[in-house]
Write a protein that holds these residues in place. Structure first.
Motif, PDB file in Angstrom:
ATOM      1  N   ASP A 266       1.936  -5.576   5.615  1.00 54.90           N
ATOM      2  CA  ASP A 266       1.193  -4.534   6.326  1.00 54.90           C
ATOM      3  C   ASP A 266      -0.184  -5.030   6.770  1.00 54.90           C
ATOM      4  OD1 ASP A 266       2.903  -1.863   5.590  1.00 54.90           O
ATOM      5  OD2 ASP A 266       2.836  -3.246   3.891  1.00 54.90           O
ATOM      6  N   LEU A 267      -0.923  -5.601   5.852  1.00 51.97           N
ATOM      7  CA  LEU A 267      -2.278  -6.047   6.163  1.00 51.97           C
ATOM      8  C   LEU A 267      -2.281  -7.254   7.091  1.00 51.97           C
ATOM      9  CD1 LEU A 267      -3.931  -5.639   2.653  1.00 51.97           C
ATOM     10  CD2 LEU A 267      -4.187  -4.148   4.642  1.00 51.97           C
ATOM     11  N   GLN A 268      -1.341  -8.142   6.912  1.00 50.31           N
ATOM     12  CA  GLN A 268      -1.291  -9.331   7.754  1.00 50.31           C
ATOM     13  C   GLN A 268      -0.968  -8.974   9.204  1.00 50.31           C
ATOM     14  OE1 GLN A 268      -2.461 -12.070   7.011  1.00 50.31           O
ATOM     15  NE2 GLN A 268      -1.683 -13.014   5.165  1.00 50.31           N
TER      16      GLN A 268
ATOM     17  N   PRO B 160       0.810  -1.227   0.000  1.00 51.79           N
ATOM     18  CA  PRO B 160       0.000   0.000   0.000  1.00 51.79           C
ATOM     19  C   PRO B 160       0.837   1.267   0.000  1.00 51.79           C
ATOM     20  CG  PRO B 160      -0.024  -1.023   2.171  1.00 51.79           C
ATOM     21  CD  PRO B 160       0.665  -1.987   1.255  1.00 51.79           C
TER      22      PRO B 160
ATOM     23  N   GLY C 250       1.532  -9.593   1.728  1.00 51.07           N
ATOM     24  CA  GLY C 250       0.882  -8.442   2.356  1.00 51.07           C
ATOM     25  C   GLY C 250       1.283  -8.237   3.808  1.00 51.07           C
TER      26      GLY C 250
ATOM     27  N   THR D 126      -2.101 -10.907  -0.646  1.00 53.10           N
ATOM     28  CA  THR D 126      -1.994 -10.550   0.766  1.00 53.10           C
ATOM     29  C   THR D 126      -1.505 -11.696   1.639  1.00 53.10           C
ATOM     30  OG1 THR D 126      -3.738  -8.888   0.539  1.00 53.10           O
ATOM     31  CG2 THR D 126      -3.274  -9.685   2.757  1.00 53.10           C
TER      32      THR D 126
ATOM     33  N   SER E 280       3.722   2.542   2.688  1.00 57.73           N
ATOM     34  CA  SER E 280       4.399   1.428   3.344  1.00 57.73           C
ATOM     35  C   SER E 280       5.871   1.386   2.946  1.00 57.73           C
ATOM     36  CB  SER E 280       3.747   0.101   2.959  1.00 57.73           C
ATOM     37  OG  SER E 280       4.537  -0.997   3.369  1.00 57.73           O
TER      38      SER E 280
ATOM     39  N   ALA F 102      -1.417  -6.093  10.674  1.00 58.70           N
ATOM     40  CA  ALA F 102      -2.546  -5.351  11.232  1.00 58.70           C
ATOM     41  C   ALA F 102      -3.680  -6.287  11.629  1.00 58.70           C
ATOM     42  CB  ALA F 102      -3.034  -4.322  10.213  1.00 58.70           C
ATOM     43  N   ALA F 103      -3.913  -7.337  10.814  1.00 57.04           N
ATOM     44  CA  ALA F 103      -4.974  -8.293  11.134  1.00 57.04           C
ATOM     45  C   ALA F 103      -4.661  -9.066  12.405  1.00 57.04           C
ATOM     46  CB  ALA F 103      -5.176  -9.252   9.966  1.00 57.04           C
TER      47      ALA F 103
END
Length: 238
Positions: free
Chosen positions: A223-225, A25, A221, A217, A28, A227-228
């Motif tokens: 960043d997303l991982q 993203p 991913g 992702t 990042s 954060a999750a």
């Protein structure tokens, strides 16, 4: 800089293939071209058939580091008055191809495009002026069949669940794969993309009729991982 493949893999070459979407993203630190290129190389070294990359800058960086890579390229750009953002115009198609992509991915839904450009015109120009193979990112059966009829070489379920027409659905596009495979021309490759979060899901996509699977992702991913995981841990009490 140009790609080396320049013609699409046929369905037999794509069989059971894994394509890793190497993207990050905006904002990042993972978005640096050198980081993208390193992740792409790691993916290819470990068995990925190819990589799917966003932006001419990242395509060029991976082409330089991995000259023999199969690169599916796109460019995400947003415009007022249109929800189409994956390689939306002729300008983006030319830039992605010139950067070294072997296959250009573009939104092939029936939504209004920026500058009122029409999908049929873009596909025709890409084929005649560039000789560029195209991956149609679609959301519905009708749009997938239309894209193939216009001349797109690959059809992907990328936008299932992400358009106004499919907002009530969630990827993976399990109910879309079989009818697409049954009705697409035999030579058209079917790619499952979107919502594939495990190796077992990737295998299921192949079993349902996809020729290859794109995973993003769940593999790249960061960043997303992270954060999750953080959100889930923050929900724990006691």
């Amino acid at each position: 800089m140009t790609g080396l493949l320049r013609t699409p893999f046929d369905r037999a070459q794509l069989k059971n293939g894994l394509i890793v979407s190497v993207q990050a993203p905006e904002g990042s630190p993972m978005r640096h071209p050198d980081v993208i290129a390193a992740m792409a190389e790691a993916s290819l070294r470990n068995g990925a058939l190819g990589v799917r990359l966003e932006s001419p800058e990242h395509i060029g960086a991976v082409r330089e580091r991995c000259p023999d890579a199969l690169i599916i390229g796109l460019w995400k750009r947003t415009w007022a008055g249109s929800s189409v953002y994956i390689t939306p115009r002729w300008h983006e198609i030319k830039a992605v191809w010139a950067a070294g992509a072997d296959v250009v991915a573009l939104d092939a839904t029936d939504r209004v495009r920026p500058d009122d450009e029409r999908l049929e015109n873009l596909v025709s120009r890409a084929r005649t002026e560039l000789g560029a193979p195209l991956m149609a990112d679609v959301d519905t059966l009708a749009n997938g069949l239309r894209a193939a009829a216009l001349g797109c070489d690959w059809v992907g379920t990328t936008l299932f669940g992400y358009t106004e027409a499919t907002a009530a659905s969630s990827p993976p596009a399990w109910d879309l794969i079989q009818p697409l495979r049954e009705q697409l021309p035999t030579a058209t490759a079917l790619i499952c993309e979107g919502g594939i979060a495990s190796a077992s899901s990737a295998a299921e996509a192949i079993q349902r009729g996809a020729d290859a699977v794109v995973v993003g992702t769940a593999i790249t991913g960061v960043d997303l991982q992270v954060a999750a995981y953080r959100r889930q841990l923050d929900m724990q009490t006691g």
